[in-house]
Design an enzyme around this catalytic site. Structure first.
Site, mmCIF file in Angstrom:
data_model
loop_
_atom_site.group_PDB
_atom_site.id
_atom_site.type_symbol
_atom_site.label_atom_id
_atom_site.label_comp_id
_atom_site.label_asym_id
_atom_site.label_seq_id
_atom_site.Cartn_x
_atom_site.Cartn_y
_atom_site.Cartn_z
ATOM 1 N N GLU A 56 -44.090 7.786 2.852
ATOM 2 C CA GLU A 56 -43.447 8.934 3.493
ATOM 3 C C GLU A 56 -44.475 9.913 4.052
ATOM 4 O O GLU A 56 -44.302 10.448 5.150
ATOM 5 C CB GLU A 56 -42.498 9.638 2.506
ATOM 6 C CG GLU A 56 -41.245 8.836 2.168
ATOM 7 C CD GLU A 56 -41.493 7.703 1.178
ATOM 8 O OE1 GLU A 56 -42.584 7.671 0.571
ATOM 9 O OE2 GLU A 56 -40.600 6.850 1.008
ATOM 10 N N HIS B 195 -31.006 9.233 -5.576
ATOM 11 C CA HIS B 195 -30.391 8.938 -4.270
ATOM 12 C C HIS B 195 -29.287 9.938 -3.968
ATOM 13 O O HIS B 195 -28.330 9.627 -3.274
ATOM 14 C CB HIS B 195 -29.807 7.527 -4.235
ATOM 15 C CG HIS B 195 -30.806 6.441 -4.443
ATOM 16 N ND1 HIS B 195 -31.286 6.105 -5.686
ATOM 17 C CD2 HIS B 195 -31.434 5.622 -3.563
ATOM 18 C CE1 HIS B 195 -32.160 5.115 -5.559
ATOM 19 N NE2 HIS B 195 -32.278 4.815 -4.285
#
Lengths: 415, 338
Positions: free
Chosen positions: B60, B129
C-alpha cells in the site's frame, strides 16, 4: 551439562569509538580498473559481481584506469571540481552562519561532494531528481542560484518554501529537483512512480533518487526496489553509504554481512558498489545506469561508498560517538583532493589555478550571502507575511482557512 | 441514463475519465486483469491497456508513493487500496507526503492523486475488513475526504475527485455497493435499480466536493450523517414519523458547516450519526462546529450515534453497527428533551 549451543543476540558495533584508533579494515576495496564493465543492457543474473566488488577509476598515482574510465574532457573535470568546491565552500559558510545564529539548522555534505556533483553531471537536464537532505550539490550542479538556496535557509521573503520547511529542504521545479521531506526514504518510491509515468508517457527521461545507509531500513526503501524491478522503471536508486545515520553505524541498517548494493540482485535488479569519493567512477556508474534505464533494461541500485566527514547536522556532535580524526583515515580519501590531483597529473591544473578557483568560489558565496540577507532573516526584517501560512494547504482557500486567516490578522492588529 | 449500482457507477466514472484524459491511470491490488475484488475496475484494463490499469504488488505504501510520483510527472492516478483497513501501511505517504507536497513547496509542486478505498462493515468482514477511518484523514490538512451514499453521487463525486487539483481520499461504503441498506440485516436487500439515486447518467457530470445535500427537508430535528448511515437515519425517521431534516455530508473535508448550521438554527435539535467508532470520531468535529455556531439556537443537547469504542467484532457485527434502534432512541431523546 548441555553442549548444545544456545541462541544469542548479536548487537552490531562500529569498529572504533572515541579515544580508539580509527579502523576501516572492514571496507572492502577493489583496485582501480579491476572491475569489468558489462554492457548496460546485460541481464541482472550476469552482473551480480558488480555488487560484490567496488568500481574505481582513479589509481594511487591519480591516473584514470580501466574499463569504467568515462574519458571526460579536462574541461568537464574542471567543471566537476568547480561544482564540488563551490558546494564545500557553500557548506562551510552556511555552517558558520548557523553557528552565528543567522539560520536555525544546517546539514553539510563535506566529504560526499562527488556523489551529487558527478551523478548530476552524468544525467540530463530532463531527468528528474528526488534528493535527500545531503544533496545540495545537485542544486549547485544544475545551476541554481546560491541566493535562492540561502533564502530558503533564512526563511526570508524570497524563501521558495514560504517559511514552511526546515533549512536545507529545498526544491526547484524548473530545475527538475523534487522537494525534500523530513521523513526518511519517502522520496525513493516516489521517484519510481515518476519514472513509471515517464515510461507510460513514452518519454526517455530517467528519475534518480538518493537515500542514506540508515534509510535503507525504511519500508519505503523496499517498496521502491520492488516497484522499480516489477515494472522495470527507468530509475536510478542511490544509497549513499556514508557509514553513519546520526550516531548509528551502518551495521544497524543491515550493512554488516552484505553490502547495500547486494540488495539489488535480491530484488532482481543490478546493484553496483562504487567508490563514492572517486568522481570518475561515480560519473561512469551513473552514466551506465542511466543508459540502462533509458534503453528499457530497467532500474539500477547504486551504493556509493563514502564517509560523512562532518556532523550529521548542526545539532550533532560526532566526537561523542566516533574517533575525532576518523575522516583523515578514511581509505577513499577526499573526493575534491583526488579529482584535483588527477587534473594536475593530466597537466590540466595547478595549485595556482586551484587557489584562484577557491577564491572565486568564496567571493561568489560571500556576495550571494550579502544579497540573501537583504531579503531578511528569521530574526530580522523584511519578513514573510504570516497571512501566506493559509495558502497552498489546498489549491483554493476553504472557508475555515479564510476564517482563521482573518482571525490571525485580528490577533496581529492588536497592540 | 441507466440503472447502476454503486460499483457500476464508480466504474463508469473511471471509464468516462480515462476516455477523456489519457493521463488518468488506475493502479492497485487486483484492479487490472481481474477488475478488482469488488469488480469496481472491471473491464478497464481490457479497454485502456496494461499501461493505464496496473496490477500492483501488495504494497500500500508503494502504491500511494508511486501514485505521488506519477502525479508529479503529470498523470492523474486513481489508486485503489483494497480495503480501508489496509490503508495504514500507506499512512505516512498520504499524511506526510501526499497531503503536504503543495504546501511544503509553496505551490510549486502538487500531487492530484485520488485514493479509492472500500470502507465500513456489514459484510461479515471482521475487524480487518470493516473499519471506517475517515476521521484519521479528515484531521490531516491538505486532503479532501469524500464518502458517497448512493450511485449518482458516487459517480459525480469520483469524477470531481479525479479532476480535482488536490489529493482526495475517497471512501466507498461497501455495504452500499449493491443497494441501499437501512441497518436491518434480516430484511431482504433492495437493489439500486428501484432507487431514484440508482439512475445514473452514462456520461460526464460532476457532484461538487465540499457541498452537503439536504436529502430530506424537515423542521423538527436535523440529522447530520454520511455513507451507509444516511439510509439507516432515513428509515428511522420514517419509522418514527418524525419531521426530520436529513443532511448527507457527502464530503467530510472540507466540511460544509454552512448547510449544517442553517439547518440546526431552523430545527433547534440535532443528531450526528456515523458508523465509525464514537470516541474522537468525525461526529465530534461536527458537534463542536454546531456548538460554536448554533449554541443559542439549540433546544436540546446534540446526540451522537456511532459504533462502539471497540474494534469491529466479527461475531457481534449487528450489535456493533449503529442500526435503526440506536438512531431512533437518539431521535426520541432529542425530541423529548426540553
Amino acid at each position: 551439562m548441555s553442549s548444545i549451543p544456545r541462541s544469542r543476540l548479536h548487537v552490531p558495533r562500529p569498529p572504533a569509538r572515541p579515544g580508539e584508533a580509527p579502523d576501516f579494515s572492514y571496507v572492502v576495496l577493489s583496485p582501480a580498473g579491476a572491475v569489468e564493465r558489462p554492457d548496460p543492457n546485460a541481464p541482472t543474473s550476469q552482473i551480480e559481481y558488480l555488487a560484490d566488488s567496488m568500481v574505481r577509476v582513479l589509481d594511487d598515482d591519480h591516473r584514470a584506469v580501466g574499463p569504467w574510465n568515462p574519458h571526460l574532457a579536462p574541461s568537464d573535470l574542471e567543471l566537476g571540481l568547480r561544482h564540488m568546491l563551490l558546494t564545500r565552500i557553500f557548506d562551510d559558510r552556511m555552517h558558520r552562519a548557523q553557528r552565528q545564529g543567522k539560520i536555525t539548522f544546517y546539514i553539510k555534505s563535506t566529504g560526499e561532494e562527488a556523489v551529487s556533483v558527478a551523478q548530476c553531471m552524468a544525467l540530463r537536464p530532463g531527468d528528474m531528481l528526488f534528493p535527500s537532505y545531503r544533496n545540495q550539490g545537485l542544486h549547485i550542479t544544475r545551476g541554481r542560484k546560491l541566493v535562492d538556496l540561502m533564502c530558503q535557509l533564512l526563511s526570508n521573503t524570497r524563501d521558495m518554501c514560504k517559511g514552511r520547511q526546515l533549512p536545507v529542504m529545498y526544491h526547484w521545479r524548473e530545475g527538475r529537483l523534487f522537494s525534500i521531506s523530513g521523513n526518511l526514504a519517502t522520496q525513493f518510491p516516489q521517484a519510481v512512480g515518476w519514472a513509471m509515468a515517464a515510461a507510460i508517457k513514452n518519454e526517455d527521461h530517467v528519475a534518480a533518487s538518493w537515500v542514506g545507509d540508515g534509510s535503507t531500513a525504511e519500508a519505503d526503501f523496499h517498496n521502491a526496489l520492488l516497484f522499480a524491478e516489477v515494472y522495470k522503471a527507468p530509475v536510478i536508486l542511490n544509497v549513499v553509504n556514508n557509514q553513519w545515520a546520526i550516531s548509528t553505524f551502518q551495521t544497524f541498517a543491515g550493512g554488516e554481512q552484505r553490502c547495500f548494493a547486494a540488495r539489488g540482485p535480491g530484488y532482481g535488479l543490478p546493484g553496483i558498489r562504487v567508490d563514492g569519493n572517486d568522481f570518475l567512477a561515480v560519473y561512469a556508474v551513473t552514466q551506465w545506469a542511466a543508459a540502462r534505464a533509458r534503453t528499457g533494461a530497467g532500474p539500477t541500485l547504486i551504493e556509493l561508498v563514502t564517509y560523512r566527514a562532518a556532523p550529521h547536522s548542526t545539532s550533532d556532535d560526532p566526537s561523542r560517538y566516533r574517533p575525532k580524526d576518523d575522516w583523515e583515515h578514511w581509505p577513499l580519501g577526499d573526493p575534491i583532493e583526488r579529482l584535483k590531483s588527477h587534473l594536475i597529473a593530466l597537466d590540466a591544473w595547478s595549485e595556482e589555478r586551484e587557489s584562484l578557483l577557491i577564491r572565486q568560489c568564496e567571493e561568489e558565496v560571500a556576495a550571494a550571502w550579502r544579497e540573501a540577507t537583504t531579503y531578511g532573516t528569521l530574526s530580522d526584517g523584511p519578513q514573510l507575511d504570516p497571512d501566506t501560512m493559509f495558502d497552498d494547504v489546498l489549491k483554493e482557500r476553504t472557508s475555515n482557512l479564510e476564517r482563521q486567516r482573518r482571525q490571525l490578522a485580528q490577533e496581529r492588529a492588536k497592540p | 441514463m441507466s440503472h447502476m449500482n454503486m460499483i457500476q457507477a464508480l466504474n463508469s466514472a473511471m471509464d468516462v475519465m480515462m476516455a477523456r484524459d489519457p493521463g488518468v491511470v488506475v493502479l492497485g491490488e487486483d484492479v487490472g486483469y481481474f477488475g478488482g475484488v469488488f469488480r469496481t475496475t472491471d473491464g478497464l484494463q481490457r479497454k485502456y491497456g496494461e499501461h493505464r490499469v496496473l496490477d500492483t504488488p501488495i504494497t500500500e505504501g508503494g502504491i500511494v508513493a508511486a501514485a505521488i510520483g506519477m502525479a508529479v510527472n503529470g498523470l492523474r492516478p486513481v489508486a485503489e487500496i483494497q480495503f480501508a483497513d489496509y490503508i495504514y501501511p500507506a499512512y505516512d505517504q498520504i499524511v506526510s507526503e501526499l497531503a503536504r507536497i503543495r504546501y511544503r513547496t509553496g505551490g510549486e509542486f502538487a500531487a492530484p492523486v485520488t485514493i479509492r478505498t472500500p470502507c465500513g462493515g456489514g459484510i461479515r468482514g471482521g475487524q480487518t475488513h470493516s473499519q471506517s477511518p475517515e476521521a484519521l484523514f479528515a484531521h490531516i490538512c491538505g486532503l479532501k475526504v469524500v464518502m458517497p451514499s448512493n450511485p449518482y453521487d458516487a459517480k459525480g463525486l469520483l469524477i470531481s475527485a479525479i479532476e480535482d487539483e488536490d489529493p482526495v481520499v475517497f471512501f466507498e461504503p461497501k455495504r452500499l455497493y449493491n443497494g441501499p441498506f437501512d441497518g436491518d440485516p434480516d430484511k431482504p436487500a433492495t437493489a439500486w435499480s428501484s432507487h431514484p439515486r440508482g439512475n445514473v447518467p452514462e456520461g460526464h457530470y460532476r457532484v461538487p466536493i465540499g457541498l452537503a445535500e439536504i436529502i430530506r427537508p424537515g423542521g423538527q430535528v436535523t440529522i447530520v450523517t454520511y455513507g451507509t448511515m444516511v439510509h439507516v437515519c432515513l428509515a428511522s425517521a420514517r419509522g418514527l414519523g418524525v419531521d426530520a431534516e436529513i443532511i448527507d455530508l457527502r464530503t467530510i473535508a472540507p466540511l460544509d458547516v454552512e448547510t449544517i448550521a442553517a439547518s440546526v438554527k431552523k430545527t433547534g435539535r440535532c443528531i450526528v450519526a456515523h458508523e465509525a467508532t464514537r470516541f474522537a470520531g468525525f461526529g465530534a468535529e461536527i458537534l463542536a462546529s454546531i456548538q460554536e455556531d448554533c449554541f443559542w439556537h439549540l433546544e436540546a443537547p446534540i446526540q451522537r450515534v456511532a459504533g462502539w469504542d471497540t474494534p469491529y467484532p466479527h461475531a457481534f457485527e449487528w450489535e456493533y453497527f449503529p442500526g435503526q434502534a440506536r438512531v431512533s432512541a437518539a431521535i426520541k431523546a432529542t425530541l423529548e428533551a426540553s
